[in-house]
Motif scaffolding. Structure first.
Motif, PDB file in Angstrom:
ATOM      1  N   ALA A 102       0.824  -1.215   0.000  1.00 31.48           N
ATOM      2  CA  ALA A 102       0.000   0.000   0.000  1.00 31.48           C
ATOM      3  C   ALA A 102       0.859   1.268   0.000  1.00 31.48           C
ATOM      4  O   ALA A 102       0.338   2.366   0.067  1.00 31.48           O
ATOM      5  N   HIS A 103       2.188   1.108  -0.058  1.00 31.45           N
ATOM      6  CA  HIS A 103       3.079   2.261  -0.235  1.00 31.45           C
ATOM      7  C   HIS A 103       3.491   2.422  -1.704  1.00 31.45           C
ATOM      8  O   HIS A 103       4.138   3.406  -2.059  1.00 31.45           O
ATOM      9  N   LEU A 104       3.171   1.426  -2.533  1.00 34.00           N
ATOM     10  CA  LEU A 104       3.609   1.469  -3.935  1.00 34.00           C
ATOM     11  C   LEU A 104       2.495   2.043  -4.817  1.00 34.00           C
ATOM     12  O   LEU A 104       1.330   2.060  -4.419  1.00 34.00           O
ATOM     13  N   PRO A 105       2.847   2.495  -6.030  1.00 30.53           N
ATOM     14  CA  PRO A 105       1.798   2.991  -6.945  1.00 30.53           C
ATOM     15  C   PRO A 105       0.725   1.921  -7.133  1.00 30.53           C
ATOM     16  O   PRO A 105       1.049   0.727  -7.208  1.00 30.53           O
ATOM     17  N   HIS A 106      -0.537   2.358  -7.222  1.00 35.94           N
ATOM     18  CA  HIS A 106      -1.640   1.386  -7.262  1.00 35.94           C
ATOM     19  C   HIS A 106      -1.613   0.531  -8.529  1.00 35.94           C
ATOM     20  O   HIS A 106      -1.347   1.015  -9.624  1.00 35.94           O
ATOM     21  N   ARG A 107      -1.886  -0.749  -8.360  1.00 31.44           N
ATOM     22  CA  ARG A 107      -2.123  -1.648  -9.495  1.00 31.44           C
ATOM     23  C   ARG A 107      -3.379  -2.449  -9.202  1.00 31.44           C
ATOM     24  O   ARG A 107      -3.621  -2.828  -8.066  1.00 31.44           O
ATOM     25  N   LYS A 108      -4.133  -2.752 -10.270  1.00 34.19           N
ATOM     26  CA  LYS A 108      -5.356  -3.550 -10.059  1.00 34.19           C
ATOM     27  C   LYS A 108      -5.009  -4.957  -9.628  1.00 34.19           C
ATOM     28  O   LYS A 108      -5.755  -5.604  -8.905  1.00 34.19           O
ATOM     29  N   ALA A 109      -3.851  -5.459 -10.126  1.00 32.43           N
ATOM     30  CA  ALA A 109      -3.481  -6.837  -9.790  1.00 32.43           C
ATOM     31  C   ALA A 109      -1.991  -6.939  -9.524  1.00 32.43           C
ATOM     32  O   ALA A 109      -1.180  -6.410 -10.288  1.00 32.43           O
ATOM     33  N   TRP A 110      -1.683  -7.618  -8.447  1.00 31.54           N
ATOM     34  CA  TRP A 110      -0.284  -7.955  -8.139  1.00 31.54           C
ATOM     35  C   TRP A 110      -0.199  -9.470  -8.014  1.00 31.54           C
ATOM     36  O   TRP A 110      -0.984 -10.058  -7.276  1.00 31.54           O
ATOM     37  N   HIS A 111       0.749 -10.067  -8.691  1.00 27.18           N
ATOM     38  CA  HIS A 111       1.068 -11.471  -8.408  1.00 27.18           C
ATOM     39  C   HIS A 111       2.545 -11.470  -8.011  1.00 27.18           C
ATOM     40  O   HIS A 111       3.418 -11.268  -8.847  1.00 27.18           O
ATOM     41  N   LEU A 112       2.787 -11.639  -6.721  1.00 26.87           N
ATOM     42  CA  LEU A 112       4.156 -11.548  -6.216  1.00 26.87           C
ATOM     43  C   LEU A 112       4.762 -12.932  -6.065  1.00 26.87           C
ATOM     44  O   LEU A 112       4.155 -13.831  -5.464  1.00 26.87           O
ATOM     45  N   LYS A 113       5.955 -13.094  -6.612  1.00 29.24           N
ATOM     46  CA  LYS A 113       6.722 -14.325  -6.375  1.00 29.24           C
ATOM     47  C   LYS A 113       7.833 -13.942  -5.405  1.00 29.24           C
ATOM     48  O   LYS A 113       8.811 -13.303  -5.788  1.00 29.24           O
ATOM     49  N   LEU A 114       7.639 -14.345  -4.166  1.00 36.91           N
ATOM     50  CA  LEU A 114       8.457 -13.809  -3.073  1.00 36.91           C
ATOM     51  C   LEU A 114       9.562 -14.739  -2.616  1.00 36.91           C
ATOM     52  O   LEU A 114       9.354 -15.952  -2.491  1.00 36.91           O
ATOM     53  N   VAL A 115      10.720 -14.154  -2.329  1.00 37.60           N
ATOM     54  CA  VAL A 115      11.682 -14.825  -1.453  1.00 37.60           C
ATOM     55  C   VAL A 115      11.681 -14.013  -0.152  1.00 37.60           C
ATOM     56  O   VAL A 115      11.797 -12.787  -0.176  1.00 37.60           O
ATOM     57  N   VAL A 116      11.478 -14.715   0.956  1.00 30.04           N
ATOM     58  CA  VAL A 116      11.310 -14.065   2.259  1.00 30.04           C
ATOM     59  C   VAL A 116      12.431 -14.504   3.180  1.00 30.04           C
ATOM     60  O   VAL A 116      12.850 -15.666   3.147  1.00 30.04           O
ATOM     61  N   SER A 117      12.905 -13.576   4.029  1.00 31.26           N
ATOM     62  CA  SER A 117      13.912 -14.002   5.003  1.00 31.26           C
ATOM     63  C   SER A 117      13.292 -14.069   6.385  1.00 31.26           C
ATOM     64  O   SER A 117      12.351 -13.339   6.708  1.00 31.26           O
ATOM     65  N   LEU A 118      13.835 -14.967   7.208  1.00 25.58           N
ATOM     66  CA  LEU A 118      13.288 -15.211   8.542  1.00 25.58           C
ATOM     67  C   LEU A 118      14.431 -15.585   9.473  1.00 25.58           C
ATOM     68  O   LEU A 118      15.363 -16.285   9.071  1.00 25.58           O
ATOM     69  N   HIS A 119      14.338 -15.109  10.720  1.00 28.21           N
ATOM     70  CA  HIS A 119      15.418 -15.386  11.685  1.00 28.21           C
ATOM     71  C   HIS A 119      15.469 -16.850  12.069  1.00 28.21           C
ATOM     72  O   HIS A 119      16.493 -17.349  12.512  1.00 28.21           O
ATOM     73  N   ASP A 120      14.335 -17.550  11.937  1.00 25.00           N
ATOM     74  CA  ASP A 120      14.269 -18.937  12.415  1.00 25.00           C
ATOM     75  C   ASP A 120      13.579 -19.790  11.356  1.00 25.00           C
ATOM     76  O   ASP A 120      12.368 -19.752  11.209  1.00 25.00           O
ATOM     77  N   VAL A 121      14.385 -20.553  10.618  1.00 29.34           N
ATOM     78  CA  VAL A 121      13.824 -21.275   9.468  1.00 29.34           C
ATOM     79  C   VAL A 121      12.873 -22.407   9.899  1.00 29.34           C
ATOM     80  O   VAL A 121      12.071 -22.901   9.121  1.00 29.34           O
TER      81      VAL A 121
END
Length: 319
Positions: free
Chosen positions: A93-112
């Motif tokens: 919600a901080h990025l320019p508006h788009r009607k559709a987002w399909h995100l392919k994410l790599v996420v980091s986490l402290h505890d796998v």
């Protein structure tokens, strides 16, 4: 954003849902880096404002600016996982508006060990209202990696390497041999501990009240010690920084210096590197501070997402 194909729907992205700040980097857009704060206060359709599943909330800077109560990732270890979808949508919600987002994410986490939980929370299709406009959001987690791994991606690594990641909630100590990680220890002594100490010690400057942690953090991140127009916490900050270092960090810094003695290169990342005066201390001890230490991790996560997506082109859209 003229370089984004208007027909493109699928975007590789990196997401680092930190204790102190969340970082989202979607291909072709500027990095979103905002404090990990969530508020349910009534608000306008500001950046970070989300209406979803019948409730409305705001993530980031605006949550702090309301002056009302807000939740922080730091307040609870589980928050990094439980709040992950809320903070991801808040970041979008901080990025320019788009009607559709399909995100392919790599996420980091402290505890796998929590990776499966995190994937369950994030994966799916959602119809939130982001900063006042309806959007279809599909989230597909390609991979969950350990915190700090992103910072290494794409860097030529020395044979032997030890890294300290100075985060808000934790300080991470990792050792690598020929690119393979041998040790990964999280110490619960992040910048938050320092900020808490400052807030206690500044009562006499603040009419007998403890300092506001978010305000302290904000001025330090801006690289100065002016807590407010009338209050400068410079002396308290210097004393607290010394205490924090002596009491908590010295042990892990000494471990790192021992590694250096054994031939390791030593690198530092994380927001803590940028604390006023701290970077000098680290450099004096032989640390290499990575460029852009706060966002190094998320830039690498995006690169990983792009690499994984391109190896499996069937699942990506028009390039």
């Amino acid at each position: 954003m003229s370089n984004i194909h208007t027909l493109q729907k699928i975007f590789p992205a990196g997401f680092d849902n930190g204790y102190g700040s969340l970082k989202l980097l979607v291909e072709g857009f500027e990095v979103v880096r905002v404090p990990s704060y969530i508020t349910n206060a009534e608000m306008e359709d500001v950046p970070g404002r989300v209406v979803f599943n019948g409730s409305a909330y705001t993530v980031g800077e605006s949550a702090y600016r309301t002056g009302n109560y807000f939740d922080r990732n730091t307040d609870n270890n589980e928050n990094k996982v439980n709040n992950a979808l809320l903070t991801l949508l808040g970041a979008l919600a901080h990025l320019p508006h788009r009607k559709a987002w399909h995100l392919k994410l790599v996420v980091s986490l402290h505890d796998v060990a929590l990776a499966n939980e995190l994937q369950k929370v994030l994966n799916g299709e959602y119809q939130p209202i982001l900063a006042g406009k309806q959007s279809d959001v599909k989230v597909e987690v390609l991979k969950v990696v350990l915190e700090g791994m992103g910072a290494l991606f794409g860097h030529p690594l020395p044979k032997k390497l030890t890294i300290l990641d100075f985060g808000n909630g934790t300080t991470l100590y990792s050792r690598y041999n020929r690119g393979q990680r041998e040790v990964h220890t999280a110490y619960p002594i992040g910048v938050e501990v320092l900020i808490d100490d400052i807030s206690q010690k500044m009562k006499h400057l603040n009419g007998g009240k403890i300092g506001d942690a978010s305000k302290i953090r904000f001025c330090l991140e801006m690289g100065h010690t002016r807590y407010s127009r009338d209050i400068d916490i410079k002396d308290i900050y210097s004393a607290s920084l010394k205490d924090w270092y002596e009491k908590y960090l010295k042990k892990v810094v000494n471990l790192t210096l021992d590694a250096k003695h054994q031939g390791d290169e030593i690198w530092a990342i994380g927001g803590g590197c940028l604390l006023p005066g701290f970077k000098k201390l680290l450099e004096k001890n032989g640390f290499k501070i990575l460029d852009n230490p706060v966002e190094a991790n998320v830039f690498g996560l995006l690169e990983m997402a792009k690499t994984i997506s391109s190896k499996n082109p069937a699942s990506t859209s028009i390039k």
